[in-house]
Write a protein that holds these residues in place. Structure first.
Motif, PDB file in Angstrom:
ATOM      1  N   UNK A  46     -13.401   6.757   8.678  1.00  0.00           N
ATOM      2  CA  UNK A  46     -13.802   5.355   8.773  1.00  0.00           C
ATOM      3  C   UNK A  46     -13.886   4.712   7.391  1.00  0.00           C
ATOM      4  N   UNK A  47     -14.414   5.449   6.425  1.00  0.00           N
ATOM      5  CA  UNK A  47     -14.488   4.917   5.061  1.00  0.00           C
ATOM      6  C   UNK A  47     -13.097   4.550   4.553  1.00  0.00           C
ATOM      7  N   UNK A  48     -12.161   5.471   4.703  1.00  0.00           N
ATOM      8  CA  UNK A  48     -10.811   5.256   4.194  1.00  0.00           C
ATOM      9  C   UNK A  48     -10.107   4.134   4.950  1.00  0.00           C
ATOM     10  N   UNK A  49     -10.258   4.115   6.252  1.00  0.00           N
ATOM     11  CA  UNK A  49      -9.566   3.102   7.050  1.00  0.00           C
ATOM     12  C   UNK A  49     -10.084   1.703   6.746  1.00  0.00           C
ATOM     13  N   UNK A  50     -11.396   1.559   6.538  1.00  0.00           N
ATOM     14  CA  UNK A  50     -11.914   0.229   6.202  1.00  0.00           C
ATOM     15  C   UNK A  50     -11.397  -0.229   4.843  1.00  0.00           C
ATOM     16  N   UNK A  51     -11.218   0.700   3.907  1.00  0.00           N
ATOM     17  CA  UNK A  51     -10.658   0.342   2.602  1.00  0.00           C
ATOM     18  C   UNK A  51      -9.243  -0.201   2.761  1.00  0.00           C
ATOM     19  N   UNK A  52      -8.405   0.488   3.516  1.00  0.00           N
ATOM     20  CA  UNK A  52      -7.016   0.050   3.664  1.00  0.00           C
ATOM     21  C   UNK A  52      -6.904  -1.241   4.472  1.00  0.00           C
ATOM     22  N   UNK A  53      -7.745  -1.397   5.487  1.00  0.00           N
ATOM     23  CA  UNK A  53      -7.731  -2.652   6.246  1.00  0.00           C
ATOM     24  C   UNK A  53      -8.167  -3.819   5.365  1.00  0.00           C
ATOM     25  N   UNK A  54      -9.226  -3.612   4.591  1.00  0.00           N
ATOM     26  CA  UNK A  54      -9.701  -4.671   3.698  1.00  0.00           C
ATOM     27  C   UNK A  54      -8.654  -4.989   2.632  1.00  0.00           C
ATOM     28  N   UNK A  55      -7.960  -3.965   2.156  1.00  0.00           N
ATOM     29  CA  UNK A  55      -6.878  -4.170   1.192  1.00  0.00           C
ATOM     30  C   UNK A  55      -5.794  -5.061   1.792  1.00  0.00           C
ATOM     31  N   UNK A  56      -5.385  -4.760   3.015  1.00  0.00           N
ATOM     32  CA  UNK A  56      -4.367  -5.574   3.671  1.00  0.00           C
ATOM     33  C   UNK A  56      -4.793  -7.025   3.812  1.00  0.00           C
ATOM     34  N   UNK A  57      -6.037  -7.243   4.212  1.00  0.00           N
ATOM     35  CA  UNK A  57      -6.516  -8.614   4.409  1.00  0.00           C
ATOM     36  C   UNK A  57      -6.707  -9.353   3.084  1.00  0.00           C
ATOM     37  N   UNK A  58      -7.142  -8.638   2.049  1.00  0.00           N
ATOM     38  CA  UNK A  58      -7.267  -9.263   0.731  1.00  0.00           C
ATOM     39  C   UNK A  58      -5.890  -9.633   0.181  1.00  0.00           C
ATOM     40  N   UNK A  59      -4.908  -8.753   0.379  1.00  0.00           N
ATOM     41  CA  UNK A  59      -3.538  -9.066  -0.025  1.00  0.00           C
ATOM     42  C   UNK A  59      -3.044 -10.326   0.663  1.00  0.00           C
ATOM     43  N   UNK A  60      -3.259 -10.384   1.963  1.00  0.00           N
ATOM     44  CA  UNK A  60      -2.796 -11.537   2.750  1.00  0.00           C
ATOM     45  C   UNK A  60      -3.347 -12.840   2.181  1.00  0.00           C
ATOM     46  N   UNK A  61      -4.617 -12.843   1.815  1.00  0.00           N
ATOM     47  CA  UNK A  61      -5.230 -14.045   1.256  1.00  0.00           C
ATOM     48  C   UNK A  61      -4.640 -14.380  -0.110  1.00  0.00           C
TER      49      UNK A  61
END
Length: 198
Positions: free
Chosen positions: A164-179
């Protein structure tokens, strides 16, 4: 959109052979074959949550371990982003996201500044996620940061389950990139810096 923001990069070394193709104005489609199943799962999060089309194929010295493959995928992905974004005219430049998954919560903040820098604070609760060494998470992001020329802060704020720790990091990375890479209609054709270049 008049200009296609796409790129394809090939990286061949004695340790890995990697091809990355991206469309940063995509819909989240992905074709992933790195030979590291957990990495493919994390790259899928970037594609889906960043709405970035990713086509990544890698062959590496997995008979040794996954280190070179994971790091070099990060490097090549960073190079592809740098090429696809180009002179950065009109982008928002900054992006941030908080993403929860059950008990885990992570935050990623990114700046397409032209200056590479990584602050990585993820206190993983175990050293392995299946066959994946969690130390390689930092190696992936360090490779990306160095070659995309971005400044990035990654913080896992809480979490008990390493997956869960790792997956939230990668999901947040994707969303930050998108912005960050989104084109801002109010600053079309303008470099988002008082210096006039990034």
């Amino acid at each position: 959109m008049s200009t296609s923001r796409t790129a394809e990069i090939t990286r061949n070394t004695n340790e890995t052979q990697i091809r990355v193709a991206i469309n940063i104005d995509g819909t989240g489609q992905q074709k992933l074959n790195t030979g590291v199943p957990f990495l493919d799962h994390m790259l899928d999060q970037i594609a889906r949550h960043g709405l970035i089309d990713l086509d990544i194929e890698a062959k590496g010295d997995l008979h040794i371990d996954a280190h070179h493959t994971v790091e070099d995928v990060g490097i090549t992905l960073g190079q592809a982003f740098a090429k696809a974004i180009g002179d950065k005219k009109g982008i928002r430049r900054y992006g941030h996201s908080y993403v929860p998954l059950d008990e885990a919560l992570s935050r990623v903040v990114i700046d397409f500044s032209g200056r590479p820098g990584l602050e990585f604070h993820v206190p993983f609760t175990r050293s392995m996620i299946g066959a994946f060494d969690v130390d390689l998470t930092r190696e992936f992001f360090q490779g990306f940061v160095n070659h995309a020329l971005v400044s990035m802060h990654i913080d896992n704020l809480r979490g008990a389950n390493a997956h869960h720790q790792c997956e939230t990091v990668f999901k947040a990375f994707g969303r930050a990139l998108r912005m960050a890479i989104e084109l801002d209609p109010r600053s079309a054709g303008t470099i988002p810096s008082t210096k006039g270049s990034l």
